[in-house]
Design an enzyme around this catalytic site. Sequence first.
Site, mmCIF file in Angstrom:
data_model
loop_
_atom_site.group_PDB
_atom_site.id
_atom_site.type_symbol
_atom_site.label_atom_id
_atom_site.label_comp_id
_atom_site.label_asym_id
_atom_site.label_seq_id
_atom_site.Cartn_x
_atom_site.Cartn_y
_atom_site.Cartn_z
ATOM 1 N N HIS A 276 0.868 -1.178 0.000
ATOM 2 C CA HIS A 276 0.000 0.000 0.000
ATOM 3 C C HIS A 276 0.902 1.224 0.000
ATOM 4 O O HIS A 276 1.970 1.214 0.604
ATOM 5 C CB HIS A 276 -0.874 -0.018 1.260
ATOM 6 C CG HIS A 276 -1.976 1.007 1.254
ATOM 7 N ND1 HIS A 276 -1.765 2.327 1.582
ATOM 8 C CD2 HIS A 276 -3.301 0.894 0.970
ATOM 9 C CE1 HIS A 276 -2.922 2.986 1.488
ATOM 10 N NE2 HIS A 276 -3.864 2.145 1.123
ATOM 11 N N ASP A 330 -7.781 -4.860 0.756
ATOM 12 C CA ASP A 330 -8.362 -5.646 -0.324
ATOM 13 C C ASP A 330 -8.006 -7.128 -0.240
ATOM 14 O O ASP A 330 -8.627 -7.957 -0.897
ATOM 15 C CB ASP A 330 -7.879 -5.107 -1.681
ATOM 16 C CG ASP A 330 -8.287 -3.660 -1.890
ATOM 17 O OD1 ASP A 330 -9.462 -3.353 -1.620
ATOM 18 O OD2 ASP A 330 -7.445 -2.850 -2.310
#
Lengths: 393, 393
Positions: A276, A330
Amino acid sequence: MSKQTMQPQDSNIPRYAPGLDGIPVAESSISFVDGKRGHLEYRGIDIEELAKRSSFEETCFLLLYGRLPGADDLASFVAEFRQHRRIKYSIRDMIKCFPESAHPMDALQAGVAALGMFYPFKQGIDTKQADEEMVHLASVRLIAKMPTLVAAHARMRRGDDPIPPRDDLSHAANFLYMLTGEEPEPLFERIMDVALIVHAEHTLNASTFSAMVTGSTLADPYTVISSAVGTLSGPLHGGANEDVLDMLDEIDSVENAERYLNRKLQHKEKIPGLGHRVYKAKDPRATLLQKLYGNLTQKYGEDPTYAIARRIEKLSRSTLGAKGVCPNVDFYSGIVYRKLGIETDLFTPIFTVARVVGWLAHWQEMLANNRIYRPIQIYVGEHGLHYIPVEDR
Amino acid sequence: MSKQTMQPQDSNIPRYAPGLDGIPVAESSISFVDGKRGHLEYRGIDIEELAKRSSFEETCFLLLYGRLPGADDLASFVAEFRQHRRIKYSIRDMIKCFPESAHPMDALQAGVAALGMFYPFKQGIDTKQADEEMVHLASVRLIAKMPTLVAAHARMRRGDDPIPPRDDLSHAANFLYMLTGEEPEPLFERIMDVALIVHAEHTLNASTFSAMVTGSTLADPYTVISSAVGTLSGPLHGGANEDVLDMLDEIDSVENAERYLNRKLQHKEKIPGLGHRVYKAKDPRATLLQKLYGNLTQKYGEDPTYAIARRIEKLSRSTLGAKGVCPNVDFYSGIVYRKLGIETDLFTPIFTVARVVGWLAHWQEMLANNRIYRPIQIYVGEHGLHYIPVEDR
């Protein structure tokens, strides 16, 4: 004819940072991410506390108004949401015109833009501040109607009638009810509620920023949210949880996980759901969703995909994890949604149902002290060319 | 609980510039503005030359592909445009669902988003570059269909049937034909053509920037343009030419102009159509539109509003003009459009019909070297607060 260099000639121009990486574009007090510690706060409160103890509706109030509501405020806020869930006949007629193959995010972008035609919103240019009550009502309408739009399209594309919203259910339960036609059991409701809470806000990602750019011209809130929905539809932003499921399906069994991962690492390819831009530790939202999945499996058994996901996470810890590439939100959200029986292409619309709150919070924050976004470019083209008639080219 | 200061604690964080004023967000070779000289170039060519000698279709090619087309290229480009003008039955059925009172910009934002459902556009995340042919086709579709959407809605909201496009007319003539049902005389066609040329591109204003922010997630081009339409709909961006007409109507006669202007100056209020964030001299587009209006009046006589506008310009020269506050493109465009018989709330949609080219040019330029926009915020909120149960609040 002259060609400018790639660097600004004027030394007063700040450094050009592609993607505005590291460039501040707003002052904000809505959320805060500590990427190193893997920590996310909404209005100063750790989302772990909110996920455990709050509700989506209460979290909306917190994000929009900067404080936890009192009992009366909360009751009237919840009542308002329930009252504004329905969408007009004309909106449903409009959805009927969409092709069967339409992606739900395209349908949602058009649907939200259309909402604006039914609820005119006027704000003065001079005051730079729209009427507070009008801003509040538009925000409630957008949050309340978003699940109805998503669910109506999800059913109508299959030829089913949309299921009208019920005003005796929570936001999360009503959403699942409109999608499936069945009142969800408490565990499902709880899981959707937490999924909505943890996806509601996350500082200035591309979709939130696009809401702000659109909003800075004083466009109406339906227009602002439609822009943000469009931005979230891009595969570099929303949709990564779909890629995770595709990967897990491709790996197919726990035994294949190591070979798959090594191949990806050798080729220096990205692994969906790992890493991320902000988090360098495990995303706190991934941890929360993983726990919820645990609750689901106690009752309904584990999916093989989850075992593969855990194996990938474990194997990647020593290689990628050491470099700060850890599971993000996710990585587990898709597995959870699939277990709830939700179609894969609705994952990003669910993200939207949650994130609309963050978009509106930033829009409201911006209105108080707005300045239109008009950045500059570094011109790298030519000057002083002339028009040449087509016969002489 | 701690409260951060308003300034970034980390001295490595660049200065926060509200509205990204003066902050570069892209390298670009599409257009260049010299605000001091009142000069605008598309791909290095002065727009005055283009307005005099080129056509909108040719200017589209120039902006999108960086060069003036050869005779064959131009012929096939023009043929493509004519072929893609029609919109599907379902899009027209969708427009029928819009309320009569819908603002044309809201209708356009929804309509463009809906186009994307009918023309799926897939691009890979890994290559970061969509197939060239697909990018070209989507760009042609968007430019070609935009006037059809605008004209269909403009007629259908009155209960009239939309007029199907004609493929024997130029872009400008066909647009006027679909709006009015009559083939325009050459002067009207020429004026619309020039209006479209001079509005086609203007570096990184808010709508172009929002197209780039949305596009940076690799959202499809219909989504990208829908976002930009939404951004342009804001009263701080599009719509200033409507305000100019409102002002001229309010002033009502040349004799009232001086009193009106003095009152505005005394109260330090803005005067619609005067001043521009970039231009400190008269906007070259205003000069071009004013000339065209001259051609119109030779044939059809002058409107009283134009005399008032000229008087305001003349009176403001010594006060505002000396400070670089000069007529911008909006000062004369509304007067021209009104003279062509176009309804006031279609002025911004006409802007869109032109500017879609610039949006697409920036989107195409960006695709070649894309990075998702993820700026940072300066957090000014609190930390370490705790959830308090509602009964204890």
